[in-house]
Design a protein around this motif. Structure first.
Motif, mmCIF file in Angstrom:
data_model
loop_
_atom_site.group_PDB
_atom_site.id
_atom_site.type_symbol
_atom_site.label_atom_id
_atom_site.label_comp_id
_atom_site.label_asym_id
_atom_site.label_seq_id
_atom_site.Cartn_x
_atom_site.Cartn_y
_atom_site.Cartn_z
ATOM 1 N N LYS A 72 0.772 -1.429 -0.061
ATOM 2 C CA LYS A 72 -0.167 -0.013 0.132
ATOM 3 C C LYS A 72 0.867 1.171 0.044
ATOM 4 C CE LYS A 72 -3.994 1.959 0.875
ATOM 5 N NZ LYS A 72 -5.309 1.710 -0.399
ATOM 6 N N GLY A 73 2.090 0.940 0.096
ATOM 7 C CA GLY A 73 3.070 2.260 0.228
ATOM 8 C C GLY A 73 3.059 3.039 1.325
ATOM 9 N N GLY A 99 4.764 2.435 4.174
ATOM 10 C CA GLY A 99 6.093 2.187 4.870
ATOM 11 C C GLY A 99 6.606 3.641 5.250
ATOM 12 N N ALA A 144 9.934 1.319 0.141
ATOM 13 C CA ALA A 144 9.174 0.958 -1.176
ATOM 14 C C ALA A 144 9.891 2.061 -2.337
ATOM 15 C CB ALA A 144 7.812 1.085 -0.948
ATOM 16 N N MET A 204 1.184 -4.576 -5.622
ATOM 17 C CA MET A 204 0.452 -5.889 -5.339
ATOM 18 C C MET A 204 -0.957 -5.512 -5.063
ATOM 19 S SD MET A 204 2.794 -7.957 -4.925
ATOM 20 C CE MET A 204 4.601 -8.133 -4.712
ATOM 21 N N ALA A 256 -0.436 -11.619 -1.638
ATOM 22 C CA ALA A 256 0.339 -10.525 -1.023
ATOM 23 C C ALA A 256 -0.443 -9.210 -0.762
ATOM 24 C CB ALA A 256 1.632 -10.445 -1.748
ATOM 25 N N PRO A 288 -1.221 -4.154 11.850
ATOM 26 C CA PRO A 288 -0.678 -2.503 12.212
ATOM 27 C C PRO A 288 -1.770 -1.628 12.194
ATOM 28 C CG PRO A 288 -0.329 -3.052 9.804
ATOM 29 C CD PRO A 288 -1.046 -4.282 10.443
ATOM 30 N N SER A 294 -0.899 -4.021 3.342
ATOM 31 C CA SER A 294 -1.160 -5.033 2.720
ATOM 32 C C SER A 294 -0.485 -6.200 3.515
ATOM 33 C CB SER A 294 -0.464 -5.047 1.226
ATOM 34 O OG SER A 294 0.985 -5.120 1.299
ATOM 35 N N GLY A 349 1.738 -8.446 2.531
ATOM 36 C CA GLY A 349 3.002 -8.550 2.001
ATOM 37 C C GLY A 349 3.812 -7.262 2.407
ATOM 38 N N SER A 367 7.081 -7.594 5.385
ATOM 39 C CA SER A 367 8.219 -7.043 4.709
ATOM 40 C C SER A 367 8.761 -5.850 5.094
ATOM 41 C CB SER A 367 8.131 -7.147 3.385
ATOM 42 O OG SER A 367 7.680 -7.993 2.723
ATOM 43 N N GLY A 393 6.777 -3.983 8.032
ATOM 44 C CA GLY A 393 5.995 -3.571 9.201
ATOM 45 C C GLY A 393 6.672 -4.325 10.570
ATOM 46 N N GLY A 440 1.581 -3.920 16.242
ATOM 47 C CA GLY A 440 0.268 -2.971 16.182
ATOM 48 C C GLY A 440 -0.615 -3.647 17.361
ATOM 49 N N TYR A 499 12.413 -6.419 3.461
ATOM 50 C CA TYR A 499 11.901 -5.243 2.471
ATOM 51 C C TYR A 499 11.838 -5.953 0.871
ATOM 52 C CZ TYR A 499 13.306 -2.221 6.239
ATOM 53 O OH TYR A 499 13.416 -1.560 7.513
ATOM 54 N N GLY A 530 13.731 -11.993 -1.489
ATOM 55 C CA GLY A 530 12.573 -12.745 -2.208
ATOM 56 C C GLY A 530 11.032 -11.870 -1.935
ATOM 57 N N ILE A 531 10.542 -11.906 -2.895
ATOM 58 C CA ILE A 531 9.115 -11.388 -2.915
ATOM 59 C C ILE A 531 8.101 -12.314 -2.404
ATOM 60 C CG2 ILE A 531 7.432 -10.505 -4.411
ATOM 61 C CD1 ILE A 531 10.110 -9.170 -5.928
ATOM 62 N N GLU A 536 1.655 11.625 13.173
ATOM 63 C CA GLU A 536 1.310 11.941 11.810
ATOM 64 C C GLU A 536 0.255 13.028 12.033
ATOM 65 O OE1 GLU A 536 0.981 9.783 7.768
ATOM 66 O OE2 GLU A 536 -0.817 9.523 8.986
HETATM 67 C C1 LIG Z 1 1.156 6.632 10.159
HETATM 68 C C2 LIG Z 1 1.806 5.651 10.178
HETATM 69 C C3 LIG Z 1 1.553 4.476 10.933
HETATM 70 C C4 LIG Z 1 2.183 3.228 10.972
HETATM 71 N N1 LIG Z 1 1.780 2.406 12.074
HETATM 72 C C5 LIG Z 1 2.363 1.214 11.939
HETATM 73 C C6 LIG Z 1 2.153 0.362 12.870
HETATM 74 O O1 LIG Z 1 1.339 0.221 13.657
HETATM 75 N N2 LIG Z 1 2.942 -1.124 12.761
HETATM 76 C C7 LIG Z 1 3.730 -1.275 11.890
HETATM 77 O O2 LIG Z 1 4.461 -2.416 11.882
HETATM 78 N N3 LIG Z 1 3.990 -0.381 10.998
HETATM 79 C C8 LIG Z 1 3.566 0.910 10.869
HETATM 80 N N4 LIG Z 1 3.565 1.725 9.968
HETATM 81 C C9 LIG Z 1 4.609 1.335 8.969
HETATM 82 C C10 LIG Z 1 3.663 0.599 7.683
HETATM 83 O O3 LIG Z 1 2.684 1.381 7.663
HETATM 84 C C11 LIG Z 1 3.821 -0.905 7.827
HETATM 85 O O4 LIG Z 1 4.887 -1.276 7.978
HETATM 86 C C12 LIG Z 1 2.747 -1.351 6.712
HETATM 87 O O5 LIG Z 1 2.316 -2.587 7.329
HETATM 88 C C13 LIG Z 1 3.444 -1.557 5.437
HETATM 89 O O6 LIG Z 1 2.518 -2.118 4.472
HETATM 90 P P1 LIG Z 1 2.422 -1.640 3.198
HETATM 91 O O7 LIG Z 1 1.401 -2.532 2.331
HETATM 92 O O8 LIG Z 1 2.147 -0.161 3.176
HETATM 93 O O9 LIG Z 1 4.017 -1.855 2.473
HETATM 94 P P2 LIG Z 1 4.692 -0.761 1.684
HETATM 95 O O10 LIG Z 1 4.904 0.442 2.461
HETATM 96 O O11 LIG Z 1 4.257 -0.931 0.248
HETATM 97 O O12 LIG Z 1 6.125 -1.703 1.809
HETATM 98 C C14 LIG Z 1 6.822 -1.897 2.950
HETATM 99 C C15 LIG Z 1 8.246 -2.600 2.519
HETATM 100 O O13 LIG Z 1 7.910 -4.079 1.956
HETATM 101 C C16 LIG Z 1 8.345 -4.329 0.829
HETATM 102 N N5 LIG Z 1 7.256 -4.921 0.212
HETATM 103 C C17 LIG Z 1 5.891 -4.651 -0.002
HETATM 104 N N6 LIG Z 1 5.244 -5.676 -0.462
HETATM 105 C C18 LIG Z 1 6.332 -6.772 -0.570
HETATM 106 C C19 LIG Z 1 5.985 -8.386 -0.848
HETATM 107 N N7 LIG Z 1 4.734 -8.624 -1.009
HETATM 108 N N8 LIG Z 1 7.013 -8.918 -0.599
HETATM 109 C C20 LIG Z 1 8.030 -8.589 -0.448
HETATM 110 N N9 LIG Z 1 8.358 -7.032 -0.114
HETATM 111 C C21 LIG Z 1 7.293 -6.324 -0.082
HETATM 112 C C22 LIG Z 1 8.222 -2.651 0.026
HETATM 113 O O14 LIG Z 1 9.453 -3.189 -0.916
HETATM 114 C C23 LIG Z 1 8.882 -2.031 1.173
HETATM 115 O O15 LIG Z 1 10.344 -2.250 1.408
HETATM 116 C C24 LIG Z 1 3.179 2.853 10.110
HETATM 117 C C25 LIG Z 1 3.386 3.949 9.051
HETATM 118 C C26 LIG Z 1 2.612 5.146 8.823
HETATM 119 C C27 LIG Z 1 3.184 6.186 8.013
#
Ligand SMILES: Cc1cc2nc3c(=O)[nH]c(=O)nc-3n(C[C@H](O)[C@H](O)[C@H](O)COP(=O)(O)OP(=O)(O)OC[C@H]3O[C@@H](n4cnc5c(N)ncnc54)[C@H](O)[C@@H]3O)c2cc1C
Length: 443
Positions: free
Chosen positions: A85-86, A88, A93, A104, A122, A144, A150, A152, A156, A158, A161, A205, A209-210, A324
Motif C-alpha cells: 500500500k506504500g 512504509g 518502497a 501488489m 500478497a 498494524p 497489505s 506482504g 516485509s 512492518g 500493532g 523489504y 525474495g518477494i 502524523e
Molecule cells: C502513520 C503510520 C503509521 C504506521 N503504523 C504502523 C504500525 O502500527 N505497525 C507497523 O508495523 N508499521 C506501521 N507503519 C509502517 C507501515 O505502515 C507498515 O509497515 C505497513 O504494514 C506496510 O505495509 P504496506 O502495504 O504499506 O507496505 P509498503 O510500504 O508498500 O512496503 C513496505 C516494504 O515492504 C516491501 N514489500 C511490499 N510488499 C512486499 C511483498 N509482497 N514482498 C516483499 N516485499 C514487499 C516494500 O518494498 C517495502 O520495502 C506505519 C506507517 C505510518 C506512515
C-alpha cells in the motif's frame, strides 16, 4: 544498476502480454505514484526526496502472475521493487534505481481460511484479512495501525500493532506459518517455505525474495471493546499504562498521548481537549479493573464503545498515527524517534529532555513500553545527537530516518546471495558490509 530504455521497452511489451495492457504502465503519473511511500514523515528523508522513480509499474493479479512478472524482469535484467500500500515510513518502497515497481494492490484474494490459519495473496489489506478471520470465528494475532496496508508489506516492512502486547512482533516466529516466495535467481515460479524456513524473509523489504502469498496464524475470536479515558496530565496516564497492559485477558492495544498530541487527533467526544488521552482495546471482562486503575490515577473513563468498527478506529490512531496527526495539525516541522524501555514511564521527564520540546506517544507492551518521541526539527545532526542522550538514560531507540534493512542484516545478505545473485530485488535497501547506518539500538 539502472536499466536502459531498450530493456524497459522490451520488458513492458512482455508484461503487457502476460498481464494484459492494463497490467503494466510506463506513464509518468503512474510511475510517480508508485515511487513514493510514507518517507515524508521524516524531515531528514523528506529533504532528500524524490529518492527514485520507477521506469514502469506492473499490477499482477495473483501469486502466479507475481512470479511470472518477476521472472520476466530478471530475464531483461531490470530491478524489481515490491510495493504493497506504500505506507512504509522509511522509504523502503521507493525504487532507488528505478526499474520495475511491482504493485501488489490487485493481488488481494483471501485464498483459504482454516482452523488457526489464513492464506492470502500478497496485496490483501490487513483489515480484509481481519474481517475474513472474524467471519470464521477467529482473529489475526496482530495488525498494524495502518490497517489498510497489505499483508506482504506488513510482513516485509512492518513489525507490530494491535495484538502486539500479547504476541510481540511479526518477526517473533509465531505469526508467519508459510510463504510462497519468488526469487530473482533465474528459476521462475513460486517457492513454498514453512515454519522456520519462512522467517528469514520477514522484515527484509523484499531484498531476499518477494512474498507472493502468505499464511499467517489465527486465534479464536474474542469480543473487544474500545475504552477511552482522559487525565489532567500525561504523567497520570503513564503511571497506569503498564498495569492496564498487564490485565488479563491481555488487552489488544493501550495507547496514551499528551494533551498537545491528543488535541491534534481527529475530533472525538471521547478525546476531550487539553487532557491527556488513554485509549485501549479491552476484553470486556477487564473494563472494571481498567476503570479502577484510571480513577485511582486521577483520570476518568470517557466512553466504552462496542463493535469491531469502534476497536479498529482506536487502532488507526495508535503507533505512528498520533505523530502524523501532530505533523498535519501544525506549521512546526516535527521529527520522531522510535523509543522503548521502562524509562518511558519511570523517568518521563528525562526522556522528554532528550530533545527540546519533545513529546512522547506511548504504547503498552508486555515487557516494557514503546513509543514515538516527537520534537521540533532543527537539523539531522540534532536528531542524531539525541540518540546518545537516549542511550545514556537507557532508552532503546530506532531511527526512522534511514531506509536500510537493519534487522538480521547478515542473514538476509547470505540468503540474498542465492535468491538474488544479481542484486535485482529492491536495490539500495540491503547495506553493503561495513556500511554505516544510523539505525542504532532496535527499539
Ligand atoms: C502513520 C503510520 C503509521 C504506521 N503504523 C504502523 C504500525 O502500527 N505497525 C507497523 O508495523 N508499521 C506501521 N507503519 C509502517 C507501515 O505502515 C507498515 O509497515 C505497513 O504494514 C506496510 O505495509 P504496506 O502495504 O504499506 O507496505 P509498503 O510500504 O508498500 O512496503 C513496505 C516494504 O515492504 C516491501 N514489500 C511490499 N510488499 C512486499 C511483498 N509482497 N514482498 C516483499 N516485499 C514487499 C516494500 O518494498 C517495502 O520495502 C506505519 C506507517 C505510518 C506512515
Amino acid at each position: 544498476m539502472t536499466a536502459t530504455a531498450d530493456q524497459i521497452a522490451a520488458l513492458a511489451e512482455e508484461l503487457a502480454g502476460i498481464l494484459g495492457p492494463r497490467g503494466v504502465t510506463t506513464e509518468l503519473r503512474g510511475r510517480e505514484k508508485a515511487s513514493v511511500d510514507g518517507a515524508k514523515m521524516s524531515p531528514i528523508l523528506a529533504e532528500q526526496l524524490p529518492l527514485g522513480l520507477a521506469d514502469l509499474v506492473a499490477f499482477p493479479a495473483d501469486a502466479e502472475q507475481i512470479a511470472q512478472t518477476v521472472a520476466a524482469a530478471v530475464r531483461h535484467g531490470v530491478s524489481v521493487t515490491p510495493r504493497g500500500k506504500g505506507t512504509g515510513n522509511y522509504g523502503q518502497a521507493i525504487p532507488m534505481q528505478g526499474g520495475l515497481v511491482l504493485d501488489m494492490s490487485k493481488a488481494r484474494a483471501i485464498v483459504e481460511v482454516g482452523e488457526g490459519y489464513l492464506t492470502a495473496e500478497a496485496g490483501t489489506p490487513m483489515i480484509t484479512i481481519e474481517q475474513a478471520a472474524r467471519d470464521a470465528g477467529q482473529q489475526v494475532l496482530m495488525y498494524p495501525s495502518t490497517a489498510q496496508s497489505s499483508i506482504g508489506g506488513f510482513l516485509s516492512g512492518g513489525s507490530g500493532g494491535t495484538g502486539s502486547i500479547k504476541h510481540g512482533s511479526n518477526m517473533s516466529g509465531d505469526y508467519v506459518l508459510a510463504l510462497d516466495v519468488v526469487y530473482a535467481d533465474g528459476e521462475p515460479g513460486l517457492v513454498h517455505v514453512e515454519g522456520e524456513e519462512a522467517q528469514p524473509y520477514v522484515h527484509t523489504y523484499g531484498t531476499a525474495g518477494i512474498i507472493a502469498r502468505a499464511t499467517i496464524a489465527l486465534e479464536p475470536l474474542q469480543e473487544w471493546v474500545g475504552f477511552y479515558a482522559s487525565f489532567p496530565a500525561f504523567d497520570d496516564a503513564t503511571s497506569v499504562i503498564r498495569q492496564i497492559g498487564w490485565l488479563e485477558p491481555t488487552p489488544r492495544l493501550v495507547s496514551a498521548d499528551l494533551p498537545t498530541i491528543a488535541n491534534a487527533l481527529p475530533a472525538d467526544t471521547a478525546i476531550p481537549k487539553d487532557r491527556a488521552s488513554l485509549r485501549a482495546i479491552l476484553d470486556p471482562a477487564t473494563i472494571e479493573a481498567a476503570t479502577a486503575l484510571v480513577e485511582g490515577a486521577g483520570g476518568r473513563v470517557e466512553e466504552v464503545r462496542e463493535g469491531p468498527q469502534a476497536t479498529v478506529k482506536i487502532s488507526m490512531i495508535s503507533y505512528n498515527h498520533p505523530i502524523e496527526w501532530l505533523q498535519k495539525s501544525s506549521d512546526q516541522t516535527y521529527f520522531h524517534v522510535e523509543v522503548s524501555g521502562a524509562a518511558l514511564v519511570e523517568r518521563l521527564d528525562e526522556v522528554h529532555q532528550a530533545y527540546p520540546g519533545a513529546m512522547l506517544h506511548i504504547e503498552a507492551q508486555r515487557d516494557h513500553p514503546i513509543g514515538m518521541l516527537a520534537a521540533p526539527y532543527v537539523s539531522p545532526e540534532e536528531v542524531y545527537a539525541g540518540f546518545d542522550r537516549l542511550t545514556a538514560i537507557d532508552v532503546g531507540y530506532h531511527s526512522p530516518h534511514q531506509w536500510f534493512v537493519d534487522w538480521n542484516v547478515e542473514r538476509t545478505r547470505d540468503l540474498a546471495a542465492t535468491t538474488d545473485p544479481s542484486g535485482l530485488l529492491n536495490p539500495g535497501k540491503l547495506p553493503e558490509p561495513g556500511t554505516e547506518s544510523t539505525a542504532g539500538k532496535k527499539a
